[in-house]
Design a protein around this motif. Structure first.
Motif, PDB file in Angstrom:
ATOM      1  N   ASN A 190       0.847  -1.181   0.000  1.00 62.77           N
ATOM      2  CA  ASN A 190       0.000   0.000   0.000  1.00 62.77           C
ATOM      3  C   ASN A 190       0.890   1.242   0.000  1.00 62.77           C
ATOM      4  N   PRO A 191       0.583   2.261  -0.825  1.00 65.03           N
ATOM      5  CA  PRO A 191       1.489   3.403  -0.955  1.00 65.03           C
ATOM      6  C   PRO A 191       1.758   4.133   0.361  1.00 65.03           C
ATOM      7  N   VAL A 192       0.742   4.289   1.195  1.00 66.37           N
ATOM      8  CA  VAL A 192       0.951   4.978   2.472  1.00 66.37           C
ATOM      9  C   VAL A 192       1.865   4.151   3.369  1.00 66.37           C
ATOM     10  N   GLU A 193       1.629   2.852   3.427  1.00 63.76           N
ATOM     11  CA  GLU A 193       2.465   1.982   4.240  1.00 63.76           C
ATOM     12  C   GLU A 193       3.898   1.973   3.729  1.00 63.76           C
ATOM     13  N   ALA A 194       4.065   1.899   2.402  1.00 61.95           N
ATOM     14  CA  ALA A 194       5.408   1.923   1.821  1.00 61.95           C
ATOM     15  C   ALA A 194       6.115   3.238   2.147  1.00 61.95           C
ATOM     16  N   ALA A 195       5.374   4.349   2.046  1.00 64.96           N
ATOM     17  CA  ALA A 195       5.964   5.664   2.318  1.00 64.96           C
ATOM     18  C   ALA A 195       6.379   5.788   3.786  1.00 64.96           C
ATOM     19  N   LYS A 196       5.547   5.285   4.691  1.00 65.99           N
ATOM     20  CA  LYS A 196       5.881   5.355   6.117  1.00 65.99           C
ATOM     21  C   LYS A 196       7.120   4.515   6.420  1.00 65.99           C
ATOM     22  N   ARG A 197       7.189   3.338   5.841  1.00 67.62           N
ATOM     23  CA  ARG A 197       8.362   2.490   6.056  1.00 67.62           C
ATOM     24  C   ARG A 197       9.620   3.153   5.503  1.00 67.62           C
ATOM     25  N   PHE A 198       9.462   3.789   4.344  1.00 68.43           N
ATOM     26  CA  PHE A 198      10.600   4.468   3.730  1.00 68.43           C
ATOM     27  C   PHE A 198      11.121   5.582   4.642  1.00 68.43           C
ATOM     28  N   ILE A 199      10.215   6.393   5.178  1.00 70.65           N
ATOM     29  CA  ILE A 199      10.617   7.483   6.064  1.00 70.65           C
ATOM     30  C   ILE A 199      11.286   6.939   7.316  1.00 70.65           C
ATOM     31  N   ASN A 200      10.732   5.907   7.899  1.00 71.11           N
ATOM     32  CA  ASN A 200      11.333   5.318   9.098  1.00 71.11           C
ATOM     33  C   ASN A 200      12.728   4.767   8.827  1.00 71.11           C
ATOM     34  N   LYS A 201      12.920   4.266   7.605  1.00 71.57           N
ATOM     35  CA  LYS A 201      14.209   3.684   7.235  1.00 71.57           C
ATOM     36  C   LYS A 201      15.238   4.743   6.862  1.00 71.57           C
ATOM     37  N   ARG A 202      14.847   5.696   6.009  1.00 69.80           N
ATOM     38  CA  ARG A 202      15.802   6.650   5.437  1.00 69.80           C
ATOM     39  C   ARG A 202      15.898   7.981   6.201  1.00 69.80           C
ATOM     40  N   PHE A 203      14.803   8.403   6.838  1.00 66.33           N
ATOM     41  CA  PHE A 203      14.787   9.699   7.522  1.00 66.33           C
ATOM     42  C   PHE A 203      14.163   9.565   8.909  1.00 66.33           C
ATOM     43  N   PRO A 204      14.715   8.715   9.756  1.00 64.26           N
ATOM     44  CA  PRO A 204      14.110   8.463  11.066  1.00 64.26           C
ATOM     45  C   PRO A 204      14.083   9.684  11.982  1.00 64.26           C
ATOM     46  N   SER A 205      14.964  10.659  11.742  1.00 65.72           N
ATOM     47  CA  SER A 205      15.009  11.829  12.616  1.00 65.72           C
ATOM     48  C   SER A 205      14.416  13.077  11.978  1.00 65.72           C
TER      49      SER A 205
ATOM     50  N   ASP B  22      12.431   1.679  -3.596  1.00 63.35           N
ATOM     51  CA  ASP B  22      12.437   0.997  -2.308  1.00 63.35           C
ATOM     52  C   ASP B  22      11.026   0.504  -2.010  1.00 63.35           C
ATOM     53  N   PHE B  23      10.933  -0.595  -1.293  1.00 70.87           N
ATOM     54  CA  PHE B  23       9.651  -1.190  -0.912  1.00 70.87           C
ATOM     55  C   PHE B  23       8.740  -1.423  -2.121  1.00 70.87           C
ATOM     56  N   GLY B  24       9.361  -1.735  -3.267  1.00 66.87           N
ATOM     57  CA  GLY B  24       8.603  -2.054  -4.463  1.00 66.87           C
ATOM     58  C   GLY B  24       8.084  -0.855  -5.234  1.00 66.87           C
ATOM     59  N   TRP B  25       8.487   0.366  -4.834  1.00 71.02           N
ATOM     60  CA  TRP B  25       7.987   1.574  -5.472  1.00 71.02           C
ATOM     61  C   TRP B  25       9.137   2.447  -5.989  1.00 71.02           C
ATOM     62  N   PRO B  26       8.954   3.078  -7.149  1.00 77.09           N
ATOM     63  CA  PRO B  26       9.841   4.191  -7.503  1.00 77.09           C
ATOM     64  C   PRO B  26       9.449   5.371  -6.616  1.00 77.09           C
ATOM     65  N   ILE B  27      10.426   6.035  -6.050  1.00 81.74           N
ATOM     66  CA  ILE B  27      10.151   7.097  -5.082  1.00 81.74           C
ATOM     67  C   ILE B  27      10.910   8.363  -5.461  1.00 81.74           C
ATOM     68  N   GLU B  28      10.194   9.484  -5.471  1.00 79.22           N
ATOM     69  CA  GLU B  28      10.801  10.802  -5.672  1.00 79.22           C
ATOM     70  C   GLU B  28      10.742  11.521  -4.338  1.00 79.22           C
ATOM     71  N   ILE B  29      11.891  11.933  -3.817  1.00 83.16           N
ATOM     72  CA  ILE B  29      11.889  12.677  -2.566  1.00 83.16           C
ATOM     73  C   ILE B  29      12.322  14.117  -2.812  1.00 83.16           C
TER      74      ILE B  29
END
Length: 241
Positions: free
Chosen positions: A8-23, A63-70
């Motif tokens: 799910n995109p929201v779940e993937a995005a939350k996991r990405f933030i926790n992994k890459r930008f935890p602070s 990451d997490f199966g999605w192309p991501i633009e930050i």
């Protein structure tokens, strides 16, 4: 067959933030997945507020199966992008933040969303009479080239120029935001659905059949309330003597 279903995109995005930008101080998921308009090629657009960085940056990854633009900013650097988008009349950052789903917030997102909302509701800077006159001339110039051209390859690209000039003229003279690529049509529909249909039909007809009449009529219709075509007497950059 293996399971290739994306998270799910929201779940993937939350996991990405926790992994890459935890602070990070805050993060927002925006784009087509938020609007319910995602396609097979959609990515996750994530705006991140990270106090440890000194300047904004953009990055693409998977990451997490999605192309991501930050789009990474600190607590003040985003303001420069707000201002650039405002001057260009293309408020992409403001839209992303206003429509976005909050993934993380340490108390900064609401005020930034409010800032984006106020700017969007205010609308772009109004065109001056001089700008309108100059734009009339450039549409006239392209229109004359289009009418007189009998080279199919050249006609296609003159039509492209007219498509860009006409949509910009309509939106800006009516105090509306403009867009690029797919946002051209979205911006036009937000302004006037009937005009958008006429605009698309005119250019679609030309690209399919080579028939120019509808583009010519549409261009002249757009110019008419502002004095019509403009060639004779136009001057740009000339000193007043």
């Amino acid at each position: 067959m293996g399971n290739t279903k994306k998270l799910n995109p929201v779940e993937a995005a939350k996991r990405f933030i926790n992994k890459r930008f935890p602070s990070c101080q805050g993060a927002v998921l925006a784009g087509s997945v938020v609007r319910g308009e995602e396609t097979d090629t959609s990515d996750l657009d994530i705006v991140v507020f990270e106090k440890s960085i000194t300047s904004s940056y953009r990055e693409s990854l998977i990451d997490f199966g999605w192309p991501i633009e930050i789009f990474v900013h600190n607590s003040t650097s985003y303001k420069q992008f707000f201002e650039m988008d405002y001057k260009d009349a293309k408020p992409s950052m403001q839209r992303m933040l206003l429509e976005g789903i909050i993934l993380k917030d340490e108390g900064i997102i609401d005020s930034i969303k409010e800032e984006a909302k106020e700017m969007l509701e205010k609308g772009p800077e109004r065109w001056t009479e001089q700008i309108i006159t100059t734009k009339r001339y450039f549409i006239t110039d392209a229109l004359d080239d289009f009418i007189g051209c009998n080279n199919r390859a050249e006609e296609i690209f003159i039509a492209n120029t007219l498509a860009e000039l006409v949509q910009e003229f309509v939106l800006r003279t009516n105090g509306r935001w403009i867009g690029s690529s797919k946002w051209v049509i979205r911006a036009l529909k937000h302004y006037d659905v009937k005009f958008t249909e006429e605009y698309v039909e005119a250019f679609d007809t030309f690209y399919k059949t080579g028939e120019k009449r509808k583009i010519i009529q549409l261009s002249e219709k757009v110019l008419e309330p502002y004095g019509g075509r403009l060639f004779e007497g136009f001057s740009l950059g000339k000193d007043n003597l």
